[in-house]
Write a protein that holds these residues in place. Structure first.
Motif, PDB file in Angstrom:
ATOM      1  N   LYS A 156      37.237  47.300  59.299  1.00 59.25           N
ATOM      2  CA  LYS A 156      38.293  48.272  59.638  1.00 59.25           C
ATOM      3  C   LYS A 156      38.424  48.307  61.149  1.00 59.25           C
ATOM      4  O   LYS A 156      37.459  48.621  61.859  1.00 59.25           O
ATOM      5  CB  LYS A 156      37.928  49.651  59.103  1.00 59.25           C
ATOM      6  CG  LYS A 156      38.110  49.758  57.598  1.00 59.25           C
ATOM      7  CD  LYS A 156      37.959  51.169  57.098  1.00 59.25           C
ATOM      8  CE  LYS A 156      37.958  51.203  55.575  1.00 59.25           C
ATOM      9  NZ  LYS A 156      39.275  50.850  54.990  1.00 59.25           N
TER      10      LYS A 156
ATOM     11  N   ARG B  56      44.036  48.711  49.078  1.00 61.18           N
ATOM     12  CA  ARG B  56      43.988  49.422  50.358  1.00 61.18           C
ATOM     13  C   ARG B  56      43.922  50.937  50.192  1.00 61.18           C
ATOM     14  O   ARG B  56      43.167  51.597  50.899  1.00 61.18           O
ATOM     15  CB  ARG B  56      45.203  49.040  51.219  1.00 61.18           C
ATOM     16  CG  ARG B  56      45.161  47.596  51.703  1.00 61.18           C
ATOM     17  CD  ARG B  56      46.429  47.187  52.458  1.00 61.18           C
ATOM     18  NE  ARG B  56      46.656  47.997  53.646  1.00 61.18           N
ATOM     19  CZ  ARG B  56      46.107  47.779  54.830  1.00 61.18           C
ATOM     20  NH1 ARG B  56      45.318  46.740  54.992  1.00 61.18           N
ATOM     21  NH2 ARG B  56      46.355  48.565  55.844  1.00 61.18           N
ATOM     22  N   GLU B  57      44.722  51.492  49.275  1.00 61.04           N
ATOM     23  CA  GLU B  57      44.790  52.946  49.157  1.00 61.04           C
ATOM     24  C   GLU B  57      43.775  53.496  48.160  1.00 61.04           C
ATOM     25  O   GLU B  57      43.218  54.562  48.374  1.00 61.04           O
ATOM     26  CB  GLU B  57      46.201  53.383  48.744  1.00 61.04           C
ATOM     27  CG  GLU B  57      47.318  52.861  49.632  1.00 61.04           C
ATOM     28  CD  GLU B  57      47.177  53.276  51.102  1.00 61.04           C
ATOM     29  OE1 GLU B  57      46.601  54.344  51.375  1.00 61.04           O
ATOM     30  OE2 GLU B  57      47.625  52.505  51.974  1.00 61.04           O
ATOM     31  N   TYR B  58      43.539  52.794  47.066  1.00 56.40           N
ATOM     32  CA  TYR B  58      42.609  53.315  46.062  1.00 56.40           C
ATOM     33  C   TYR B  58      41.166  52.948  46.410  1.00 56.40           C
ATOM     34  O   TYR B  58      40.274  53.764  46.287  1.00 56.40           O
ATOM     35  CB  TYR B  58      42.944  52.751  44.672  1.00 56.40           C
ATOM     36  CG  TYR B  58      44.099  53.422  43.971  1.00 56.40           C
ATOM     37  CD1 TYR B  58      45.292  53.690  44.625  1.00 56.40           C
ATOM     38  CD2 TYR B  58      44.001  53.781  42.625  1.00 56.40           C
ATOM     39  CE1 TYR B  58      46.358  54.284  43.974  1.00 56.40           C
ATOM     40  CE2 TYR B  58      45.054  54.379  41.962  1.00 56.40           C
ATOM     41  CZ  TYR B  58      46.238  54.626  42.638  1.00 56.40           C
ATOM     42  OH  TYR B  58      47.282  55.213  41.986  1.00 56.40           O
ATOM     43  N   LEU B  59      40.967  51.690  46.789  1.00 60.43           N
ATOM     44  CA  LEU B  59      39.595  51.243  47.033  1.00 60.43           C
ATOM     45  C   LEU B  59      39.199  51.316  48.506  1.00 60.43           C
ATOM     46  O   LEU B  59      38.028  51.165  48.834  1.00 60.43           O
ATOM     47  CB  LEU B  59      39.401  49.804  46.538  1.00 60.43           C
ATOM     48  CG  LEU B  59      39.651  49.537  45.059  1.00 60.43           C
ATOM     49  CD1 LEU B  59      39.239  48.105  44.722  1.00 60.43           C
ATOM     50  CD2 LEU B  59      38.896  50.515  44.183  1.00 60.43           C
ATOM     51  N   GLY B  60      40.159  51.475  49.377  1.00 59.10           N
ATOM     52  CA  GLY B  60      39.836  51.484  50.803  1.00 59.10           C
ATOM     53  C   GLY B  60      39.474  50.112  51.333  1.00 59.10           C
ATOM     54  O   GLY B  60      38.914  49.989  52.419  1.00 59.10           O
ATOM     55  N   MET B  61      39.813  49.083  50.571  1.00 61.11           N
ATOM     56  CA  MET B  61      39.489  47.715  51.018  1.00 61.11           C
ATOM     57  C   MET B  61      40.644  47.194  51.866  1.00 61.11           C
ATOM     58  O   MET B  61      41.526  46.485  51.384  1.00 61.11           O
ATOM     59  CB  MET B  61      39.238  46.817  49.813  1.00 61.11           C
ATOM     60  CG  MET B  61      37.989  47.245  49.034  1.00 61.11           C
ATOM     61  SD  MET B  61      37.647  46.185  47.626  1.00 61.11           S
ATOM     62  CE  MET B  61      37.255  44.650  48.441  1.00 61.11           C
ATOM     63  N   THR B  62      40.627  47.536  53.137  1.00 61.27           N
ATOM     64  CA  THR B  62      41.771  47.225  54.001  1.00 61.27           C
ATOM     65  C   THR B  62      41.642  45.881  54.711  1.00 61.27           C
ATOM     66  O   THR B  62      42.468  45.556  55.561  1.00 61.27           O
ATOM     67  CB  THR B  62      41.959  48.342  55.046  1.00 61.27           C
ATOM     68  OG1 THR B  62      40.703  48.567  55.688  1.00 61.27           O
ATOM     69  CG2 THR B  62      42.424  49.626  54.390  1.00 61.27           C
TER      70      THR B  62
ATOM     71  N   ASP C  23      44.235  50.340  59.085  1.00 59.84           N
ATOM     72  CA  ASP C  23      43.068  50.260  58.196  1.00 59.84           C
ATOM     73  C   ASP C  23      42.453  51.628  57.901  1.00 59.84           C
ATOM     74  O   ASP C  23      41.609  51.740  57.022  1.00 59.84           O
ATOM     75  CB  ASP C  23      41.972  49.386  58.836  1.00 59.84           C
ATOM     76  CG  ASP C  23      42.384  47.934  58.934  1.00 59.84           C
ATOM     77  OD1 ASP C  23      43.341  47.533  58.247  1.00 59.84           O
ATOM     78  OD2 ASP C  23      41.747  47.191  59.715  1.00 59.84           O
TER      79      ASP C  23
ATOM     80  N   ASP D 159      48.329  48.028  47.336  1.00 64.31           N
ATOM     81  CA  ASP D 159      48.011  49.446  47.459  1.00 64.31           C
ATOM     82  C   ASP D 159      46.754  49.797  46.662  1.00 64.31           C
ATOM     83  O   ASP D 159      45.999  50.697  47.050  1.00 64.31           O
ATOM     84  CB  ASP D 159      49.192  50.305  46.997  1.00 64.31           C
ATOM     85  CG  ASP D 159      50.294  50.349  48.041  1.00 64.31           C
ATOM     86  OD1 ASP D 159      49.967  50.236  49.233  1.00 64.31           O
ATOM     87  OD2 ASP D 159      51.474  50.480  47.674  1.00 64.31           O
ATOM     88  N   PHE D 160      46.528  49.119  45.546  1.00 59.14           N
ATOM     89  CA  PHE D 160      45.295  49.375  44.798  1.00 59.14           C
ATOM     90  C   PHE D 160      44.086  49.070  45.688  1.00 59.14           C
ATOM     91  O   PHE D 160      43.156  49.862  45.789  1.00 59.14           O
ATOM     92  CB  PHE D 160      45.262  48.514  43.528  1.00 59.14           C
ATOM     93  CG  PHE D 160      43.992  48.692  42.736  1.00 59.14           C
ATOM     94  CD1 PHE D 160      43.750  49.868  42.028  1.00 59.14           C
ATOM     95  CD2 PHE D 160      43.028  47.686  42.700  1.00 59.14           C
ATOM     96  CE1 PHE D 160      42.571  50.033  41.314  1.00 59.14           C
ATOM     97  CE2 PHE D 160      41.854  47.852  41.987  1.00 59.14           C
ATOM     98  CZ  PHE D 160      41.620  49.032  41.294  1.00 59.14           C
TER      99      PHE D 160
ATOM    100  N   LEU E 260      31.578  48.059  47.025  1.00 58.90           N
ATOM    101  CA  LEU E 260      31.499  47.657  48.423  1.00 58.90           C
ATOM    102  C   LEU E 260      30.430  48.421  49.158  1.00 58.90           C
ATOM    103  O   LEU E 260      30.382  49.640  49.108  1.00 58.90           O
ATOM    104  CB  LEU E 260      32.830  47.945  49.112  1.00 58.90           C
ATOM    105  CG  LEU E 260      33.887  46.889  48.855  1.00 58.90           C
ATOM    106  CD1 LEU E 260      35.204  47.384  49.362  1.00 58.90           C
ATOM    107  CD2 LEU E 260      33.509  45.588  49.519  1.00 58.90           C
TER     108      LEU E 260
ATOM    109  N   ARG F  82      41.206  57.692  46.142  1.00 59.86           N
ATOM    110  CA  ARG F  82      40.120  56.756  46.350  1.00 59.86           C
ATOM    111  C   ARG F  82      38.766  57.405  46.073  1.00 59.86           C
ATOM    112  O   ARG F  82      37.914  56.846  45.421  1.00 59.86           O
ATOM    113  CB  ARG F  82      40.164  56.249  47.785  1.00 59.86           C
ATOM    114  CG  ARG F  82      39.182  55.157  48.010  1.00 59.86           C
ATOM    115  CD  ARG F  82      39.266  54.692  49.420  1.00 59.86           C
ATOM    116  NE  ARG F  82      37.923  54.600  49.942  1.00 59.86           N
ATOM    117  CZ  ARG F  82      37.647  54.525  51.228  1.00 59.86           C
ATOM    118  NH1 ARG F  82      38.612  54.577  52.103  1.00 59.86           N
ATOM    119  NH2 ARG F  82      36.422  54.414  51.629  1.00 59.86           N
TER     120      ARG F  82
END
Lengths: 204, 176, 924
Positions: free
Chosen positions: C64, B29-35, C69, B26-27, C21, C5
């Protein structure tokens, strides 16, 4: 629709004859306790008393929390149903897994409750010679006294191992979804101590 | 709350406070948006969520992110699927995955890529004989689940990368 | 510090450290359609030269791409912050639902919004007929099925949501009262398929579903299952006729026991989960001011999803009724049927509607996906078969199937009929009688999944066939060959296939394979403690549903770049790459912009539809088709293995039109060939080679030059086409440039030069007759498998020693993808045969406590990867059309494994899966 009003109506409904019929948290139930060493005082014969104390301790040793990582083969088991560990892992050279999959990749210093995963900084498999899976309490007893199969420990050393070792202690705080070992670590330790002091006899 | 400072794909993230019960998945994907790092099972069963951890001693290994706390990564250096390509150039393993049609839906790809990359780097440090290579690949990838491909082409792609740079990854056969 | 975020990024920047990023640092997020159009103009395109997939680079770099995503701040124009919803489900379906233990979510864990059945009623939410059943179980009712939702909880902050989901996961959050037992509902469907062939193969059938229509028994209140007998009350005449024939067939089978081989066997299959890797999820935002609902979803049926959501909200009260819905559909992380017509989309919609102006994300974790995702039907089967001992010919077959449909109807009726009409597999049996009923139960809803009933019934059949061959002392392949349906033979619904029938060829391949040839020798030389056995099976499976639509749009730019839009979905099946390849056959180059899962980009055809294409009568169709915009159905789900032959059809036809009325006249102009020159009609002789149009005796022309010429001359540079297949493509004539252009499409719009797309009214149309709906299928693809297993006596551990699968699929559009799908099918088949199983009710996945680990799918180590050989047979003729193969490839390995196990240990299992523990038990 905002939570405040909704909560009120639901609470009113829910208190009418509510009963909790489904508890799916497998293994969450309180574990049954262990008998104290004193409760065996009625057994006059020391050997028989010693063996009876070990039999009581056997409830811990044969519990999934212990047996799962004292497996007969090279792969641990997991869960109260004692399924083979998934993903498939093997003990590797040092009991901490293979190069591709080390125990501590997943199992960190402590349980991580959101992931329902157990943890301890020493998480690993008991050595092959300490396998308990599929053995009777009597067989485990003989094995546990045998320095060749107990990590070179004297019987007295087992008291500390079982009553103080924090990896052993994990069995009583195994986290979400797993039944803890019976009693407490202290109670188990007291049983080991009483067993050692009564001559460390094994059940027949 | 616990402090988390971490280096991801070469970029330093200054220490910040995170909840103890926040998962690394979750850090990312949700915090950093690194999905790019996926969520598959949340139980370390499918390993689609693994990242590469680079240890100070130069070794590396994969680590699931769904069953591990973000805080447990404090001070670590990690790589994710987003970090394999350098300056727009795909890594040899990424190219091999494409060339071999290794994946279909692609949801497990990040996990296989990270695991395969770790294997390559382990072999580069400690080459293995040719004879045991397929077993070694199979062992390395076996924790990862894929539902589309049956694994065949992933294994072929990793094998291809190793064999095409055999001097680097394999013990040299004694000359006879 | 609780950082979102955005805040986190700001904080990191403020600390003087660059962002981690580059794609986060981008000033504006990339628009969703641009992200989902692959590979993208100017990007590396692995599909060129067949060196990869159009989505290859995106998938190995973690772009994504999937619905899971996306968060609000990935989407331009959306508010930055994402809220999160939990869908609370009932883990019980035998007690009255009383409410939730909301006290557990007090203080910091309190949800901002709670949505229940009462709220849906209040704003007048409608459930589309297909999904009939309460979206939320109302308080005071017993849930309709295990896992039925009871409420949505919406949390403004991710952290609150994250902690709340842990607080309520143990199954006691949803509270129950009095025991009522499960809710009893009528069966979803019951059918009887009976065929009596004529006296000779050439004679017409005496009775068949194609002749008489499909029949269903009358409802008899006194019994849970239908009463099938011809003498039962309340039957209509049509049913009674079938039942008289059917009962007679059964009587004949029973009477033949003295002279013929008669087998009467049961076979039970289990419930399984498609276990696609990406759990279902979606993102929604209801912009209340503009009354615009924005959705990002990942399903196999985009058009249906958009329509159903529109229906759901069609009558809602203000301010909950949107005036516009913009549903965008993402790549999906696996589907296998389980994302076709999934009710999950409604809950994403509701989460958005009930928390206006806040983007809300709803995502299953894997426990919830097991609890609520569409499952494969468990089927209980009883089969009876009579075989003439002298000829080794099957003379009659009768079977009864009971399907566990779970809580909602979903595709149960269709799976039941598909299963039933597949019940005689590759064989030609003159007398067949199969009954099928799909029941409602309190289990998790079963629906579409790869194999779609045929997997189950053909597994039972191929095991039965094996037993018959053994009993007759016939070679199992020889026995199959004697009974296999030939090219012109009739299926059990009474129609022949209209595509190649190649099961005999497959049988030949299996017979010649070393695994089969060496079976006796390998058995004889088994190591001590190991039992060795070899099994074989051969099946043929339908593809298509008998009502399949295809939408395609192709655009050619002046510099020769190709863009393709398609309504079918990329779920791993490689449709994007297949589209690019199929269009390239007409336009000479691989597209660099392929957009799948499209809904709105075909509007230029202005299509309309009415009625149900599966059930309408001829008169209705004849009347409707007079409207040149009318088609029997507009868009199909990507399912039923139709990606290759249907999904790519319309785009290929659109490309064909562009060639014919754009590039070809441009080429003629460049070659200075006048309209009266006989060569002007030789478009069929032109060929593409390395991006150049070649013609004997004329200079080759590169695509970019042709495209520029087509644009300059205002020729056709873009086309939108629609196709419809009901076991045959609809055909129509369109007036183009004064010509009557005939093609297997029923809708068309064209663009000339850089102009707009305009509709071309068809001059005439020939839709396949509605009687085609009586066929089970007319499309089929064959696949066979042989496998050798080694089973350890002491432990029951089974190892696949060698396996071989051969299959045919006409022309493979992307052979590597086809092979990959076959390999994946093999793996899924092995898992289905040996590992995967879900208990149906209590203790099953509806309790919300199932995950991988408890549910085992095949890993690499289960498959003996280096000992598996999969052969893709070349097309029968070079121009054979593509056939759907995604399902058939998972089937034969299942019965082949069971037959191999029987050969090894002498025990025939009659239920799935066969686990190590069962093998150990059988060996004890």
């Amino acid at each position: 629709m905002r939570a405040e009003t909704r909560v009120k109506t639901l609470v009113v409904v829910a208190t009418l004859g509510m009963s909790m019929l489904t508890a799916y948290a497998a293994g969450q139930g309180a574990s049954k306790g262990l008998a104290s060493p004193e409760s065996f005082n009625g057994i006059a014969d020391t050997n028989a008393r010693s063996a009876a104390i070990f039999t009581e301790l056997g409830k811990v040793l044969t519990h999934p929390r212990c047996v799962n990582c004292h497996p007969a083969g090279d792969m641990p088991r997991q869960g109260d149903a004692q399924r083979l560990h998934q993903p498939p892992v093997a003990r590797g050279a040092d009991g901490h897994g293979t190069a591709a999959m080390r125990c501590n990749s997943c199992h960190k210093d402590a349980n991580f409750e959101p992931g329902r995963i157990p943890g301890h900084h020493e998480w690993h498999l008991a050595p092959r010679e300490m396998a308990w899976e599929g053995k009777t309490v009597a067989e485990i007893c003989v094995q546990i006294k045998d320095p060749a199969r107990n990590g070179g420990r004297k019987v007295e050393d087992l008291i500390d191992h079982i009553s103080k070792d924090t990896l052993v202690g994990w069995a009583w705080a195994p986290g979400y979804g797993r039944a803890p070992a019976p009693g407490t670590q202290a109670e188990a330790g007291a049983l080991v101590e009483a067993w050692a002091k009564t001559g460390a006899a094994c059940p027949g | 709350m616990t402090t988390l400072g971490i280096t991801i794909n070469g970029q330093v993230h200054a220490p910040t406070e995170v909840r103890d019960d926040l998962s690394m998945n979750d850090f990312l994907r949700e915090y950093l948006g690194m999905t790019g790092t996926k969520f598959g099972c949340g139980a370390a069963q499918c390993l689609s969520c693994v990242v590469i951890v680079d240890e100070p001693d130069g070794t590396c290994h994969t680590n699931p992110t769904c069953v591990t706390s973000a805080a447990s990564f404090h001070g670590k250096t990690i790589r994710t699927v987003e970090g394999h390509a350098k300056n727009g150039e795909l890594s040899p393993l990424q190219k091999a995955f494409i060339r071999h049609f290794a994946f279909q839906c692609g949801y497990c790809t990040a996990g296989f890529l990270n695991e395969g990359q770790v294997l390559l780097e382990q072999l580069a440090k400690t080459p293995v004989p040719r004879a045991g290579l397929e077993e070694r690949i199979a062992e390395a990838l076996d924790g990862h689940l894929c539902r589309c491909t049956g694994y065949f082409k992933y294994h072929e792609a990793v094998l291809d990368v190793i064999l095409s740079d055999a001097k680097r990854y394999l013990m040299q056969e004694p000359r006879g | 510090m609780r950082t979102s975020r955005r805040e986190f990024m700001k904080w990191v920047s403020a600390g003087g450290i660059s962002l981690s990023l580059s794609h986060l640092a981008a000033a504006e997020p990339v628009a969703f359609p641009a992200r989902e159009t692959l590979p993208g103009r100017g990007k590396l395109n692995p599909a060129i030269g067949g060196a990869g997939r159009v989505d290859g680079v995106a998938k190995v770099t973690g772009s994504k791409l999937y619905a899971s995503d996306f968060r609000a701040n990935d989407l331009p124009g959306w508010p930055a912050k994402t809220s999160h919803a939990i869908l609370v489900r009932a883990p019980d379906a035998t007690h009255v639902y009383l409410g939730m233990d909301l006290a557990r979510l007090s203080g910091a864990l309190k949800p901002t919004v709670i949505v229940t059945a009462a709220d849906l009623a209040r704003i007048n939410i409608r459930v589309p007929a297909y999904y009939e059943g309460d979206l939320f179980c109302p308080v005071g009712k017993t849930p309709l099925y295990m896992g039925q939702p009871v409420a949505l909880l919406i949390f403004e902050q991710f952290d609150t949501y994250d902690r709340a989901r842990i607080a309520l996961r143990d199954g006691t959050f949803v509270q129950f009262g009095e025991e009522t037992g499960p809710i009893v509902m009528p069966n979803y469907a019951a059918y009887r398929f009976t065929r009596v062939a004529g006296a000779t193969p050439d004679a017409p059938d005496v009775y068949s579903p194609v002749l008489a229509g499909w029949v269903t028994p009358g409802r008899t209140q006194a019994s849970a299952l239908p009463v099938w007998s011809s003498t039962a009350h309340k039957n209509e005449a049509g049913y009674e006729k079938a039942a008289v024939h059917g009962d007679k067939i059964r009587a004949e089978i029973a009477a033949s026991e003295s002279s013929a081989l008669v087998l009467d066997r049961t076979f039970d299959t289990q419930s399984v989960d498609p276990m696609f890797m990406e759990p279902e999820c979606g993102l929604g935002w209801y912009n209340a001011k503009d009354k615009a609902l924005e959705l990002v979803l990942g399903v196999q049926s985009p058009y249906e999803a958009a329509e159903s959501i529109a229906f759901l909200l069609g009558e809602t009260k203000a301010p909950f009724k949107p005036s516009a819905i913009n549903a965008q559909f993402a790549y999906v992380g696996g589907g296998f049927g389980g994302r076709d017509h999934t009710p999950f989309i409604f809950y994403v919609t509701l989460a958005a509607i009930f928390f206006p102006d806040r983007p809300v994300r709803l995502a299953h974790d894997r426990y919830q996906q097991f609890q609520a995702g569409i499952k494969r039907h468990a089927i209980k089967m009883r089969s009876r078969m009579s075989v003439d001992r002298a000829s080794g010919k099957i003379t009659a077959f009768a079977a009864d199937h009971v399907l566990d449909g779970g809580g909602l109807a979903n595709f149960s009726a269709n799976v039941a009929t598909c299963a039933a009409t597949a019940a005689i597999g590759i064989y030609d049996v003159p007398k067949v009688d199969v009954t099928t009923v799909a029941e409602h139960t309190r289990g998790v809803t079963a629906g579409s999944m790869r194999g779609y009933g045929s997997l189950q019934t053909m597994t039972a059949l191929e095991v039965l066939i094996d037993e018959a061959a053994l009993a007759l002392k016939l070679d199992p392949i020889d026995f199959r060959r004697r009974n296999a349906l030939k090219q012109d033979g009739r299926t059990m619904t009474g129609n022949p296939y209209i595509v190649s029938v190649r099961s005999l060829e497959v049988l030949d391949k299996l017979e010649q394979h070393p695994i089969w040839q060496q079976r006796a020798a390998e058995k004889a030389r088994a190591a001590s403690g190991i039992l060795v056995g070899t099994g074989v099976a051969c099946v043929t499976k339908d593809y298509g549903t008998g009502g399949d639509s295809s939408n395609g749009r192709v655009e050619l730019s002046p510099d020769g770049r190709i863009a393709i839009f398609c309504d079918h979905v990329e779920m791993g099946n490689g449709i994007g790459t297949a589209l690019a390849n199929r269009v390239a056959l007409h336009l000479g180059s691989i597209a660099d912009e392929v957009a799948v899962s499209q809904v709105g980009v075909f509007d230029a055809m202005e299509l309309v539809t009415s009625g149900d294409c599966y059930t309408m009568d001829q008169k209705t169709q004849d009347k409707a088709e007079k409207d040149p915009r009318w088609v029997p159905s507009i868009s199909s789900a990507t399912s039923a293995s139709i990606g290759a032959h249907v999904g790519t059809h319309a785009a290929a036809e659109a490309a064909r039109v562009i060639f014919r009325f754009g590039l070809w006249p441009a080429a003629l102009a460049l070659w200075n060939i006048g309209p009266r020159d006989p060569r002007a009609k030789d478009f069929a002789k032109a060929q593409w080679k390395d991006g150049q149009l070649t013609m004997a005796g004329l200079p080759s022309l590169p695509l970019d030059k042709l495209a520029a010429a087509a644009h300059a001359r205002n020729l056709v540079t873009g086309a939108v086409a629609h196709g419809f297949s009901r076991w045959a493509w609809a055909r129509a004539r369109f007036p183009i440039n004064g010509e009557q252009y005939r093609a297997e499409i029923d809708g068309l719009a064209l663009r000339r030069g850089a102009g707009k797309f305009t509709r071309i009214n068809r001059a005439s149309v020939l839709f396949p007759p509605t009687d085609n709906n009586r066929m089970g299928t007319a499309y089929t693809a064959a696949c066979g498998a042989t496998v050798r297993v080694e089973i350890e006596k002491a432990t029951g551990v089974l190892r696949i020693a060698k396996a071989y699968t051969a299959f045919e699929c006409g022309q493979a559009l992307v052979p590597e993808v086809v092979l990959g799908q076959a390999q994946g099918g093999f793996a899924m088949g092995v898992g289905y045969a040996l590992l995967e199983t879900l208990p149906p009710f209590e203790g099953g996945p509806g309790n919300g406590q199932w995950n991988l680990g408890q549910y085992l799918v095949a890993r690499g180590s289960d498959l003996s990867l280096r000992d598996v050989e999969i052969e893709l047979m070349p097309p029968l003729t070079p121009d054979e059309l593509p056939k759907g193969m995604a399902e058939v490839v998972m089937i034969p390995i299942v019965p082949a494994l069971l037959n191999a196990i029987q050969d090894a240990i002498g025990h025939r299992f009659a239920a799935l899966p066969v686990t190590q523990a069962m093998l150990k038990g059988a060996l004890a």
